[in-house]
Design a protein around this motif. Structure first.
Motif, PDB file in Angstrom:
ATOM      1  N   GLY A 110       0.795  -1.221   0.000  1.00 45.37           N
ATOM      2  CA  GLY A 110       0.000   0.000   0.000  1.00 45.37           C
ATOM      3  C   GLY A 110       0.826   1.270   0.000  1.00 45.37           C
ATOM      4  N   ASP A 111       0.216   2.357  -0.461  1.00 45.15           N
ATOM      5  CA  ASP A 111       0.864   3.668  -0.387  1.00 45.15           C
ATOM      6  C   ASP A 111       1.003   4.115   1.066  1.00 45.15           C
ATOM      7  OD1 ASP A 111       0.908   3.853  -3.205  1.00 45.15           O
ATOM      8  OD2 ASP A 111      -1.164   4.578  -3.204  1.00 45.15           O
ATOM      9  N   VAL A 112       0.023   3.725   1.871  1.00 47.36           N
ATOM     10  CA  VAL A 112       0.043   4.015   3.312  1.00 47.36           C
ATOM     11  C   VAL A 112      -0.077   2.694   4.050  1.00 47.36           C
ATOM     12  CG1 VAL A 112      -1.150   5.156   5.226  1.00 47.36           C
ATOM     13  CG2 VAL A 112      -0.959   6.307   3.007  1.00 47.36           C
ATOM     14  N   ILE A 113       0.746   2.505   5.053  1.00 49.79           N
ATOM     15  CA  ILE A 113       0.704   1.288   5.851  1.00 49.79           C
ATOM     16  C   ILE A 113       0.167   1.641   7.233  1.00 49.79           C
ATOM     17  CG2 ILE A 113       2.092  -0.453   7.056  1.00 49.79           C
ATOM     18  CD1 ILE A 113       3.004   0.897   3.594  1.00 49.79           C
ATOM     19  N   ILE A 114      -0.856   0.928   7.644  1.00 47.00           N
ATOM     20  CA  ILE A 114      -1.458   1.100   8.972  1.00 47.00           C
ATOM     21  C   ILE A 114      -1.121  -0.127   9.811  1.00 47.00           C
ATOM     22  CG2 ILE A 114      -3.591   1.436  10.290  1.00 47.00           C
ATOM     23  CD1 ILE A 114      -3.194   3.754   8.476  1.00 47.00           C
ATOM     24  N   THR A 115      -0.605   0.081  11.016  1.00 47.58           N
ATOM     25  CA  THR A 115      -0.413  -1.043  11.933  1.00 47.58           C
ATOM     26  C   THR A 115      -1.422  -0.930  13.069  1.00 47.58           C
ATOM     27  OG1 THR A 115       1.252   0.144  13.255  1.00 47.58           O
ATOM     28  CG2 THR A 115       2.043  -1.205  11.440  1.00 47.58           C
ATOM     29  N   MET A 116      -1.906  -2.062  13.505  1.00 42.09           N
ATOM     30  CA  MET A 116      -2.831  -2.080  14.635  1.00 42.09           C
ATOM     31  C   MET A 116      -2.775  -3.447  15.304  1.00 42.09           C
ATOM     32  SD  MET A 116      -6.402  -2.017  12.459  1.00 42.09           S
ATOM     33  CE  MET A 116      -7.274  -1.416  13.883  1.00 42.09           C
ATOM     34  N   ASP A 117      -3.172  -3.481  16.573  1.00 44.29           N
ATOM     35  CA  ASP A 117      -3.195  -4.730  17.308  1.00 44.29           C
ATOM     36  C   ASP A 117      -4.463  -5.515  16.962  1.00 44.29           C
ATOM     37  OD1 ASP A 117      -0.786  -4.090  18.502  1.00 44.29           O
ATOM     38  OD2 ASP A 117      -1.738  -3.173  20.261  1.00 44.29           O
ATOM     39  N   ALA A 118      -4.431  -6.812  17.251  1.00 40.74           N
ATOM     40  CA  ALA A 118      -5.534  -7.695  16.864  1.00 40.74           C
ATOM     41  C   ALA A 118      -6.561  -7.896  17.963  1.00 40.74           C
ATOM     42  CB  ALA A 118      -4.975  -9.054  16.435  1.00 40.74           C
ATOM     43  N   ASP A 119      -6.417  -7.214  19.089  1.00 36.57           N
ATOM     44  CA  ASP A 119      -7.271  -7.485  20.252  1.00 36.57           C
ATOM     45  C   ASP A 119      -8.512  -6.607  20.331  1.00 36.57           C
ATOM     46  OD1 ASP A 119      -6.092  -5.078  20.828  1.00 36.57           O
ATOM     47  OD2 ASP A 119      -4.901  -5.817  22.517  1.00 36.57           O
ATOM     48  N   LEU A 120      -8.787  -5.833  19.258  1.00 44.11           N
ATOM     49  CA  LEU A 120      -9.948  -4.938  19.169  1.00 44.11           C
ATOM     50  C   LEU A 120      -9.839  -3.726  20.090  1.00 44.11           C
ATOM     51  CD1 LEU A 120     -12.879  -7.546  18.983  1.00 44.11           C
ATOM     52  CD2 LEU A 120     -11.910  -6.211  17.109  1.00 44.11           C
ATOM     53  N   GLN A 121      -8.674  -3.491  20.676  1.00 40.72           N
ATOM     54  CA  GLN A 121      -8.496  -2.287  21.484  1.00 40.72           C
ATOM     55  C   GLN A 121      -8.145  -1.074  20.616  1.00 40.72           C
ATOM     56  OE1 GLN A 121      -5.877  -4.104  24.809  1.00 40.72           O
ATOM     57  NE2 GLN A 121      -7.289  -2.759  25.898  1.00 40.72           N
TER      58      GLN A 121
END
Length: 316
Positions: A85-96
């Motif tokens: 992607g042009d922009v990379i988003i990181t996030m946790d998998a725990d729905l927080q």
């Protein structure tokens, strides 16, 4: 492709389908083209089976499975390596982390031209004693040491330009310091956004109080590497030269004192000051040699894989 969502996880099977559906809903509402890359960091539950099912249903779902647990930094490194992607988003998998934050994070990268935008969980639902207070102390120390003015280094919800993730090396447990690594690499336009933090819905946290101890040790490491990682001789050589010069000067003084001012007194080897001077010169020489060895190692270093991938889904 507009966005790559990189999600490292460990034993989060219960939340994965709900998280995917939530992300897909946000992407569809904003007409983004996207991919979701799940990195299974050695889960022992049914997380990989869920990822496999999602990948069979949706082409935008991709999966990487480690042979065992190698850590969040290695998981992010693997995801960054494959992200398109042009922009990379990181996030946790725990729905927080709230996927509804993605459109504004995307706009801050593309429209406001930030290299990196870090989330700030200003209002948290974690334990005050076990997480909030240590986190505040850790973030204060990180700001003072690194010079990066962020309120929340630990927040997993971040957005990056494509070229940022392709030019930083996330290893060890350095995922907490990706903004610092980015700054050291030359990507200094770093922003921050207050994001909504949600209480954990399933399972238990995978991080304990020990992560802050490790975090402080990593902070010392990254401070050292950022200042002397490419020139160890500047530190060890300078320390070695100073210590050797002090020891040699002290030994020279003892010699002159013996020859000209106290020729019939005690032998030099009977004076404790002699051994202090000798030890200082030896330690100084060792520092100097350490600097040389550091330079040689840097020039002959070969990168090695820090994790082993067992399976891939929809990834070439």
């Amino acid at each position: 492709m507009n966005i790559s969502v990189v999600i490292p996880l460990l034993n989060e099977q219960e939340s994965l389908t709900e998280l995917h559906d939530w992300i897909a809903k946000v992407m569809a509402a904003n007409h983004f083209s996207y991919e979701i890359i799940f990195i299974d960091d050695g889960s022992t539950d049914a997380s990989w089976d869920t990822i496999k099912q999602l990948s069979e249903q949706y082409d935008h779902v991709k999966g990487i499975r480690f042979l065992r647990n190698f850590g969040k930094s290695q998981a992010l490194h693997a995801g960054f390596e494959k992200a398109k992607g042009d922009v990379i988003i990181t996030m946790d998998a725990d729905l927080q982390d709230n996927p509804n934050e993605i459109p504004e994070l995307y706009q801050m990268i593309t429209a406001d031209n930030f290299d990196l935008v870090s989330g700030w969980k200003k209002k948290r639902y974690d334990s005050v004693i076990s997480k909030n207070l240590p986190s505040k102390l850790f973030n204060w120390a990180a700001r003072k040491t690194s010079g990066v003015k962020l309120n929340d280094f630990n927040c997993g919800l971040k957005a990056y330009k494509h070229e940022v993730v392709k030019n930083i090396d996330v290893h060890g447990e350095m995922h907490r310091y990706i903004p610092v690594l980015s700054k050291n690499a030359g990507f200094s336009n770093i922003g921050e956004k207050v994001v909504q933090h949600q209480a954990r819905k399933y399972g238990e946290t995978k991080f304990g109080i020990d992560r802050f101890i490790h975090g402080f040790l990593d902070l010392i490491t990254i401070w050292f590497l950022s200042r002397f990682g490419r020139r160890p001789m500047h530190l060890f050589g300078a320390l070695g030269f100073i210590m050797f010069a002090i020891g040699f000067s002290f030994a020279l003084y003892l010699g002159i004192d013996k020859l000209y001012f106290n020729p019939f007194g005690r032998l030099i080897t009977e004076r404790p000051q002699f051994y202090i001077a000798l030890s200082t010169m030896i330690i100084g020489s060792q520092f100097f040699v350490a600097g040389f060895l550091g330079e040689i190692i840097l020039r002959n270093r070969q990168d090695k894989k820090r994790y082993l991938i067992k399976d891939k889904l929809n990834i070439k």
